[in-house]
Enzyme design. Structure first.
Site, short mmCIF file in Angstrom:
data_model
loop_
_atom_site.label_atom_id
_atom_site.label_comp_id
_atom_site.label_asym_id
_atom_site.label_seq_id
_atom_site.Cartn_x
_atom_site.Cartn_y
_atom_site.Cartn_z
N ALA A 1 -4.84 -0.48 1.61
CA ALA A 1 -3.84 -1.43 0.74
C ALA A 1 -2.62 -0.91 0.83
O ALA A 1 -2.44 0.23 1.02
CB ALA A 1 -4.33 -1.79 -0.69
N LYS A 2 -1.68 -1.80 0.41
CA LYS A 2 -0.31 -1.31 0.02
C LYS A 2 0.13 -2.17 -0.96
O LYS A 2 0.16 -3.45 -0.79
CB LYS A 2 0.43 -1.06 1.24
CG LYS A 2 1.55 -0.27 1.06
CD LYS A 2 1.11 1.39 1.27
CE LYS A 2 2.08 2.36 1.03
NZ LYS A 2 1.68 3.86 1.29
N GLY A 3 1.17 -1.60 -1.70
CA GLY A 3 1.92 -2.85 -2.77
C GLY A 3 3.30 -2.15 -2.66
O GLY A 3 3.75 -0.97 -2.46
#
Ligand code: NAD
Length: 424
Positions: A113-115
């Protein structure tokens, strides 16, 4: 490049374009069927949030943020949150995809994931940053949970940011839930050994590479680009093992001494002066000179796209250990390979951070904390095993080490997807 399911193709040269190109090379090597290739090249879900923050002058300002989950077949998603003006959805997609492969290469049970939020944090003061973080955490809390998606620090976020996110999430639930983020302060459920874990992973994988050439740290000189979290710990740990660190740089430029730099003294100097520039008992060099410096091991630990078609042929090191994400362009990869330079690719070399994050999550879920010695020993074992698994894959398939790392990782994710089957 084949368009994505929404009909778009990421801009040529963008991080997502590079990630998809690398993926295509590895998928071809693995001979995956077309449906599986298509499944793995798409992010699973993407959340865009536009949210207001009250500024200290009483005005209200809108911000845009993202959380992207690439794949969940091997477990909950894991990945950092960055605050940066250049954050965009395509960058998040690329970084989320790389996280899936990174977790798979070290064989920990996570997807990627990445945010991030589009913001220059230097332009906000602490209370504005705290409100922005808490509001963003609330906005993405529909995706975040200890079982589903566990954020961590990334560019311009740190243990304090994680403490605010953990507290926000816990306030909504009514009790403390430390396992919802990693990279927290040790006092509130963080793990010992997390701070230097990425640098330690760089040290371990490089040690194994040297061993394969019949060498140890005592035999080599090292140049380190970047003296932040990754670079400073990698340099200090390699020096502890007996390496001579001949050059170090940061955003201010570099310092070099063929006889060896005192890394501890340099850390103290940077603590007082912010940058390495002006460090006594060393020659001043530029970042370009650092990359071409006479040494055995070069470890880029700063930014992406540092070794390019323009400078790769000047590299004198025989081993490049990628502490940073994406420091070498595809053209530079080919030049280094032609020169016979050995590479430890980023998804392997810098996976020590996410591995220690995994330890933190496990400890939080069990409320049972390990000693620093246990953590470092487990990290060492996982990183060394992953290193040798990638080298064996490269040897077996007669491919470069970057392709080998991706093949190993993507093969594991594809296998898990096949075993689970496509729902319904
Ligand atoms: P950081 O912000 O702590 O340090 C970055 C360092 O690079 C600083 O010393 C900075 O001055 C230097 N730098 C900036 N611009 C430069 C330039 N043009 N030339 C030379 N040096 C320059 O960041 P970090 O956490 O150490 O991350 C560094 C890299 O490692 C990034 O690519 C990051 O994505 C990657 N990474 C970090 C972790 C982690 O646990 N921190 C884990 C995996 C990968």
């Amino acid at each position: 490049m084949k368009p994505l399911a929404d009909g778009t193709i990421p801009p040529e040269g963008s991080a997502y374009w590079v990630a998809l190109k690398q993926f295509e090379d590895a998928a071809r090597e693995l001979n995956l069927d077309e449906g599986m290739v298509d499944f793995l090249r798409h992010p699973k879900r993407e959340l865009t949030v536009n949210f207001p923050v009250t500024m200290n002058d009483g005005s209200m300002r809108m911000f845009t943020g993202y959380r992207v989950h690439h794949n969940t077949v091997r477990g909950p998603t894991k990945g950092g949150i960055r605050f940066h003006p250049n954050v965009d959805l395509n960058e998040m997609r690329a970084l989320a995809m790389w996280m899936t492969w990174k977790c798979a290469v070290v064989n920990i049970p996570y997807g990627g994931a990445k945010g991030g939020v589009i913001v220059d944090p230097d332009k906000l003061n602490e209370s504005e940053l705290r409100r922005l973080t808490r509001r963003f955490a609330t906005e993405i809390s529909i995706l975040m949970s200890p079982e589903g998606d566990i954020p961590a620090p990334d560019v311009n976020t740190n243990a304090q940011t994680m403490a605010w996110i953990m507290d926000t999430y816990s306030m909504h639930k009514g009790y403390s839930i430390p396992a919802v983020v990693t990279g927290k302060p040790v006092q509130i459920g963080g793990s010992l050994g997390r701070v230097d874990a990425t640098g330690r992973g760089v040290m371990v994988t490089t040690r194994e590479a040297l061993k394969m050439r019949g060498k140890s740290y005592r035999d080599v000189t090292v140049a380190v680009q970047g003296f932040g979290n990754v670079g400073s710990h990698a340099a200090a740990l390699m020096a502890e093992e007996g390496a001579t660190i001949v050059a170090i740089s940061d955003a201010s430029g570099g310092v070099a001494n063929p006889k060896g730099l005192d890394v501890k003294a340099l850390k103290d100097y940077v603590a007082k002066n912010k940058f390495v520039k002006g460090f006594p008992e060393a020659d001043a060099i530029t970042n370009e000179e650092l990359l071409a410096y006479k040494c055995d091991v070069l470890t880029p630990c700063a930014l992406e796209n540092q070794l390019t078609a323009k400078n790769a042929d000047k590299v004198q090191a025989r081993l490049v250990a990628e502490g940073a994400n994406g420091p070498t362009t595809p053209e530079a990869d080919r030049i280094l390979e032609d020169k016979g330079v050995m590479l430890i690719p980023d998804i392997l070399c810098n996976a020590g951070g996410v591995t220690a994050s995994y330890f933190e999550w496990v400890q939080d879920l069990q409320s049972f904390f390990w000693t620093e010695a246990e953590i470092n020993a487990r990290l060492d074992r996982i990183m060394a095993e992953a290193y040798h698994a990638v080298m064996a894959e490269a040897e077996k398939r007669k491919v470069g080490r970057r392709v080998a790392a991706q093949v190993l990782a993507i093969g594991r994710v594809a296998e898990a997807a096949t075993l689970r089957g496509i729902y319904p």
